[in-house]
Design a protein around this motif. Structure first.
Motif, PDB file in Angstrom:
ATOM      1  N   UNK A 197       0.833  -1.196   0.000  1.00 27.74           N
ATOM      2  CA  UNK A 197       0.000   0.000   0.000  1.00 27.74           C
ATOM      3  C   UNK A 197       0.874   1.255   0.000  1.00 27.74           C
ATOM      4  N   UNK A 198       0.317   2.332  -0.547  1.00 25.52           N
ATOM      5  CA  UNK A 198       0.988   3.640  -0.533  1.00 25.52           C
ATOM      6  C   UNK A 198      -0.060   4.695  -0.200  1.00 25.52           C
ATOM      7  N   UNK A 199       0.214   5.477   0.825  1.00 29.59           N
ATOM      8  CA  UNK A 199      -0.700   6.522   1.271  1.00 29.59           C
ATOM      9  C   UNK A 199      -0.055   7.890   1.004  1.00 29.59           C
ATOM     10  N   UNK A 200      -0.810   8.777   0.387  1.00 24.94           N
ATOM     11  CA  UNK A 200      -0.313  10.124   0.075  1.00 24.94           C
ATOM     12  C   UNK A 200      -1.246  11.141   0.713  1.00 24.94           C
ATOM     13  N   UNK A 201      -0.692  12.027   1.527  1.00 31.50           N
ATOM     14  CA  UNK A 201      -1.451  13.110   2.158  1.00 31.50           C
ATOM     15  C   UNK A 201      -0.908  14.445   1.667  1.00 31.50           C
ATOM     16  N   UNK A 202      -1.774  15.226   1.019  1.00 31.50           N
ATOM     17  CA  UNK A 202      -1.424  16.587   0.606  1.00 31.50           C
ATOM     18  C   UNK A 202      -2.012  17.513   1.669  1.00 31.50           C
ATOM     19  N   UNK A 227       4.061  11.062   2.659  1.00 29.06           N
ATOM     20  CA  UNK A 227       3.799   9.745   2.069  1.00 29.06           C
ATOM     21  C   UNK A 227       4.172   8.629   3.041  1.00 29.06           C
ATOM     22  N   UNK A 228       3.346   7.589   3.055  1.00 25.96           N
ATOM     23  CA  UNK A 228       3.653   6.366   3.798  1.00 25.96           C
ATOM     24  C   UNK A 228       3.686   5.219   2.793  1.00 25.96           C
ATOM     25  N   UNK A 229       4.857   4.651   2.626  1.00 26.93           N
ATOM     26  CA  UNK A 229       5.040   3.590   1.626  1.00 26.93           C
ATOM     27  C   UNK A 229       5.287   2.263   2.321  1.00 26.93           C
ATOM     28  N   UNK A 288       7.111   6.151   6.626  1.00 21.07           N
ATOM     29  CA  UNK A 288       6.611   7.515   6.426  1.00 21.07           C
ATOM     30  C   UNK A 288       7.752   8.494   6.182  1.00 21.07           C
ATOM     31  N   UNK A 289       7.546   9.407   5.244  1.00 24.13           N
ATOM     32  CA  UNK A 289       8.532  10.432   4.951  1.00 24.13           C
ATOM     33  C   UNK A 289       7.852  11.599   4.246  1.00 24.13           C
ATOM     34  N   UNK A 290       8.517  12.748   4.234  1.00 24.24           N
ATOM     35  CA  UNK A 290       8.003  13.933   3.539  1.00 24.24           C
ATOM     36  C   UNK A 290       8.582  13.963   2.138  1.00 24.24           C
ATOM     37  N   UNK A 291       7.715  13.814   1.150  1.00 23.09           N
ATOM     38  CA  UNK A 291       8.161  13.761  -0.237  1.00 23.09           C
ATOM     39  C   UNK A 291       8.477  15.140  -0.793  1.00 23.09           C
ATOM     40  N   UNK A 292       7.669  16.128  -0.426  1.00 25.42           N
ATOM     41  CA  UNK A 292       7.804  17.445  -1.052  1.00 25.42           C
ATOM     42  C   UNK A 292       7.254  18.522  -0.128  1.00 25.42           C
ATOM     43  N   UNK A 433      -2.053  -0.982  -3.700  1.00 21.26           N
ATOM     44  CA  UNK A 433      -3.216  -0.126  -3.460  1.00 21.26           C
ATOM     45  C   UNK A 433      -2.722   1.270  -3.105  1.00 21.26           C
ATOM     46  N   UNK A 434      -3.258   2.282  -3.794  1.00 25.67           N
ATOM     47  CA  UNK A 434      -2.838   3.655  -3.560  1.00 25.67           C
ATOM     48  C   UNK A 434      -3.994   4.476  -2.984  1.00 25.67           C
ATOM     49  N   UNK A 435      -3.677   5.312  -2.000  1.00 31.26           N
ATOM     50  CA  UNK A 435      -4.657   6.179  -1.364  1.00 31.26           C
ATOM     51  C   UNK A 435      -4.134   7.613  -1.409  1.00 31.26           C
ATOM     52  N   UNK A 436      -5.019   8.556  -1.758  1.00 33.50           N
ATOM     53  CA  UNK A 436      -4.652   9.974  -1.787  1.00 33.50           C
ATOM     54  C   UNK A 436      -5.685  10.754  -0.977  1.00 33.50           C
ATOM     55  N   UNK A 437      -5.192  11.609  -0.091  1.00 34.12           N
ATOM     56  CA  UNK A 437      -6.079  12.426   0.732  1.00 34.12           C
ATOM     57  C   UNK A 437      -5.581  13.870   0.726  1.00 34.12           C
TER      58      UNK A 437
END
Length: 458
Positions: A197-202, A227-229, A288-292, A433-437
């Motif tokens: 799974x990959x979780x992306x939080x903007x 992002x949490x990969x 978990x890490x900060x992508x940008x 599975x990818x999640x974007x929030x």
């Protein structure tokens, strides 16, 4: 035949030597001190031109001096860079012309590493883990030069768990050497998950300053992509943002474009590909890490519109009418909305009337707190109140503090930034599975000024 632990030590030392040669003109060398304000908790000096008494100089000249507000102070030929966290001072000391941005990045990275190991960073935690802290400092700082500070890499060979067996330790040592000297030092290649799974939080924070006449004095957005990969192996991720994404100042002025300023990426991102196609391509660290991180100062979409009307009734009363409206789609909603409406200092009581939420006068803070659990897009909520004032003999001008608004809006971005796609490629071709929030929020930075017909006495 060289023993595994010696081979690993030699490899890390060789890598450190290479990095040190590359950074000698930018990083310079620094010594580290962690001070509680009363005593020195941690002191690691790498050079002979400093003594332990340098901490006393910092305590006398900085901690005990209330006039010092700058995070950098130079005394003679010595520069002190300090960061404060929970009444602790993390201090970097140098006598060279060091790169200030790098020094502060190192201090904040040290704090992040400490949090990942033992949670809250305070005096008690430092005292309980001082052996671990010294080990971490010596690993991420070689002779005063910052080195590898990736948390995943550090946790693979600096552990607070029980001692590993010699056979397992030798196997792990060889993996660490490969990871520390390879192209992806932030990730190991043997990571495995049952569910990929990959979780992306903007996440965006809106900063607003609006005049009493409704003129926007300042409106900008501070955003970051977290992002949490949880992906097996060594996956290649491709991350696409808006079609009309403008970063170069020379390209500004395009209609409906999202204009970003001050973009900063995690070291795993291939910058050349982003410059060419605006696609973020990277091999993610595990966890978990900060992508940008970015800023936006133009075309900001304000989530809430606040319309305040404040009138003075004689010299003993002030009437309030404050309207809040959601400036987003009807399917979205703002939650945890809190308005802090200031009142004159000579206010005795406030009669509040609201149809949504609850409003309460807080005498100790000279304001009314209006809490609204939820506001739907397009919905209007109105607050009316009458504040009773005590009569005074001296009339002075009231400072008229602004109205502060706190809120959270899910699935909305004030900058207009959106994630078009997130693709994961791995040689085993597993399904992921990818999640974007999206989350837009404000906390003490969304302010609307108020005005009166004439000054209020108090």
């Amino acid at each position: 035949m060289i023993p595994a632990h010696l081979a690993d030590k030699f490899a890390r030392h060789f890598l450190s030597s290479i990095k040190r040669e590359r950074q000698v003109f930018t990083a310079r060398f620094i010594d580290i001190v962690i001070h509680s304000g009363e005593q020195v908790l941690i002191s690691r000096l790498y050079r002979t031109d400093f003594k332990r008494s340098i901490a006393d100089v910092f305590r006398i000249q900085v901690i005990s001096n209330s006039d010092v507000r700058s995070p950098i102070i130079t005394l003679g030929s010595t520069s002190f860079f300090h960061v404060r966290v929970n009444n602790l001072y993390v201090v970097a000391v140098t006598k060279t012309n060091a790169n200030a941005a790098l020094v502060f990045e190192y201090c904040y990275r040290l704090i992040s590493i400490a949090k990942s190991y033992f949670g809250k960073v305070d005096e008690e935690a430092v005292k309980n883990n001082f052996v671990l802290i010294y080990e971490l400092i010596d690993e991420i700082n070689d002779f005063g030069y910052p080195q590898n500070s990736e948390i995943d890499t550090l946790k693979s060979y600096i552990t607070t768990e029980s001692i590993m067996s010699s056979a397992y330790a030798a196997e792990e040592s060889s993996k660490i050497t490969t990871q520390a000297t390879g192209a992806t030092s932030w990730r190991r290649g043997d990571v495995k998950y049952k569910k990929n799974e990959a979780f992306v939080d903007v996440v965006e924070t809106v900063n607003l300053s609006m005049s009493a006449k409704g003129t926007i004095l300042r409106a900008d957005v501070d955003g970051h992509i977290q992002m949490r990969a949880y992906l097996s192996g060594t996956p290649e991720c491709k991350f696409g943002l808006n079609d009309k994404l403008v970063i170069d100042k020379n390209e500004r002025g395009v209609s409906d474009a999202v204009e970003l300023d001050d973009c900063r990426f995690h070291q795993c991102v291939r910058l050349t590909e982003f410059d060419a196609s605006r696609t973020i391509s990277f091999i993610p660290p595990d966890g978990e890490f900060e992508l940008m991180r970015y800023r936006c100062t133009s075309n900001v979409k304000l989530p809430l519109r606040i319309i305040p009307t404040v009138n003075e009734i004689g010299t003993t009363q002030v009437s309030y009418t404050v309207t809040v409206k959601g400036n987003f789609g009807v399917k979205l909603s703002a939650t945890n909305v809190v308005l802090k409406i200031p009142t004159p200092l000579n206010t005795t009581t406030v009669d509040c009337k609201v149809a949504n939420g609850k409003a309460k006068y807080v005498p100790a803070e000279n304001l009314v707190v209006w809490k609204i659990p939820r506001i739907q897009g397009g919905q209007e909520c109105t607050f009316t109140a009458t504040a009773d004032l005590t009569s005074t003999t001296v009339r002075q001008v009231w400072a008229r503090p602004p109205i502060d608004v706190d809120f959270q809006v899910l699935m909305f971005t004030a900058s207009g930034l959106i994630v078009r796609f997130l693709k994961v490629f791995e040689k085993s071709n597993y399904h992921s599975i990818k999640w974007v929030r999206y989350l837009t929020k404000a906390s003490g930075s969304y302010q609307i000024r108020v005005s009166f017909g004439f000054p209020i006495g108090f």
